[in-house]
Design an enzyme around this catalytic site. Structure first.
Site, PDB file in Angstrom:
ATOM      1  N   ASP A  55       8.477  -7.741  -2.755  1.00  0.00           N
ATOM      2  CA  ASP A  55       8.479  -6.496  -3.524  1.00  0.00           C
ATOM      3  C   ASP A  55       8.231  -5.330  -2.574  1.00  0.00           C
ATOM      4  O   ASP A  55       7.101  -5.019  -2.219  1.00  0.00           O
ATOM      5  CB  ASP A  55       7.406  -6.544  -4.610  1.00  0.00           C
ATOM      6  CG  ASP A  55       7.580  -5.429  -5.633  1.00  0.00           C
ATOM      7  OD1 ASP A  55       8.509  -4.618  -5.482  1.00  0.00           O
ATOM      8  OD2 ASP A  55       6.784  -5.382  -6.593  1.00  0.00           O
ATOM      9  N   ALA A  56       9.326  -4.724  -2.107  1.00  0.00           N
ATOM     10  CA  ALA A  56       9.235  -3.641  -1.126  1.00  0.00           C
ATOM     11  C   ALA A  56      10.020  -2.401  -1.550  1.00  0.00           C
ATOM     12  O   ALA A  56       9.847  -1.337  -0.976  1.00  0.00           O
ATOM     13  CB  ALA A  56       9.743  -4.128   0.230  1.00  0.00           C
ATOM     14  N   LYS A  57      10.901  -2.564  -2.533  1.00  0.00           N
ATOM     15  CA  LYS A  57      11.691  -1.455  -3.099  1.00  0.00           C
ATOM     16  C   LYS A  57      12.346  -0.621  -1.997  1.00  0.00           C
ATOM     17  O   LYS A  57      12.214   0.596  -1.954  1.00  0.00           O
ATOM     18  CB  LYS A  57      10.829  -0.604  -4.026  1.00  0.00           C
ATOM     19  CG  LYS A  57      10.253  -1.411  -5.196  1.00  0.00           C
ATOM     20  CD  LYS A  57       9.362  -0.588  -6.094  1.00  0.00           C
ATOM     21  CE  LYS A  57       8.847  -1.418  -7.262  1.00  0.00           C
ATOM     22  NZ  LYS A  57       7.896  -2.470  -6.853  1.00  0.00           N
ATOM     23  N   ARG A  58      13.078  -1.312  -1.138  1.00  0.00           N
ATOM     24  CA  ARG A  58      13.720  -0.660  -0.002  1.00  0.00           C
ATOM     25  C   ARG A  58      14.974   0.093  -0.438  1.00  0.00           C
ATOM     26  O   ARG A  58      15.541  -0.181  -1.487  1.00  0.00           O
ATOM     27  CB  ARG A  58      14.078  -1.688   1.069  1.00  0.00           C
ATOM     28  CG  ARG A  58      12.916  -2.498   1.608  1.00  0.00           C
ATOM     29  CD  ARG A  58      11.806  -1.631   2.182  1.00  0.00           C
ATOM     30  NE  ARG A  58      10.856  -2.421   2.962  1.00  0.00           N
ATOM     31  CZ  ARG A  58       9.639  -2.016   3.262  1.00  0.00           C
ATOM     32  NH1 ARG A  58       9.199  -0.846   2.854  1.00  0.00           N
ATOM     33  NH2 ARG A  58       8.840  -2.780   3.989  1.00  0.00           N
TER      34      ARG A  58
END
Length: 270
Positions: free
Chosen positions: A90-93
């Protein structure tokens, strides 16, 4: 070679579960405010839930907050997760193409994660590097679980439909068309959005946070978002498990509750 969603389906079937255990080492929950404290927190959760988890979702931010030791702790945590359990980083790049290339390399090669959360705001060229590998999965933000999601995601676009539906269609039917390796982040806090996206895309997997601390109605969300065969949703739950007196029992209780709704969904479809 199997795709990410093949791996996810196989794991979900093997343990009869759609539960994704969130690995969110909040500072307030740690016995020791340090990277080592974050590692120990996650290690305990993995040990107590690995027989019921369909996936694990480590949140990169909680590790990045501890700098270099935090990055090391994240790598150590990832190595504790059994190989047959899918990992959602979960890094929402999301950035311009060359930067997204580096983000994709970090998630899939350096950290060896199976999938990653990605923002669609910069468009298809920013998402393309994440979608290149057919064995990896990409969870594209569609209708998120936070209250502020309505600021942008429900705005009407051409044709009178909300932006989140446009994102869902564009992502799954255009950007990810070659490998069909995209899923959508559709929060459990918005039952109507789950229903509308599922009607448009009957077989796409959803990552649906928002159950537990964020107040999502698990039963309503599942009935709206599950695919007809009782799959199609991965439900991340973090504090509802980590803050329980018995995390193992809490995880199993969520798994059982989810499965009750899956059975009801299948019954309606038959």
């Amino acid at each position: 070679m199997a795709s990410f969603f093949d791996k996810l389906r196989a794991r979900a079937e093997a343990v009869d579960s759609l539960l994704c255990v969130g690995l969110d080492p909040h500072q307030s929950e740690l016995e020791e405010d340090s990277a080592e404290g974050a590692f120990k927190f996650c290690a305990k959760l993995i040990e107590e839930t690995k027989d019921v988890a369909a996936g694990y979702k480590p949140n990169a931010a909680f590790f990045e907050a501890y700098g270099t030791p935090g990055a090391d702790a994240l790598e150590r945590v990832l190595k504790l997760i059994p190989k047959d359990i899918p990992i959602v980083l979960d890094a929402k790049r999301g950035d311009i193409g060359s930067t997204s290339e580096a983000y994709a390399r970090a998630a899939f090669e350096t950290l060896a994660c199976d999938s990653v959360t990605v923002s669609p705001y910069l468009g298809g060229d920013a998402c393309a590097p994440f979608l290149k590998d057919p064995t990896k999965g990409v969870w594209v933000l569609c209708k998120t679980s936070n209250p502020g999601s309505a600021d942008l995601q429900t705005m009407e676009v051409a044709g009178g439909k909300p932006l989140y539906l446009h994102v869902a269609d564009l992502c799954c039917n255009t950007w990810a068309k070659e490998h069909n390796n995209a899923g959508l982040v559709v929060g459990a806090t918005d039952v109507e959005a789950l229903r509308r996206v599922r009607a448009e895309l009957p077989n796409v997997w959803f990552l649906s946070p928002g159950v537990g601390a964020q107040g999502g109605d698990l039963s309503a969300a599942l009935q709206a978002g599950l695919s007809a065969d009782g799959f199609g949703m991965l439900l991340p739950i973090s504090r509802g498990i980590s803050k329980a007196a018995d995390p193992r029992a809490a995880a199993e209780a969520f798994r059982v509750e989810i499965n009750v709704q899956r059975a009801a969904k299948r019954s309606k479809a038959s």
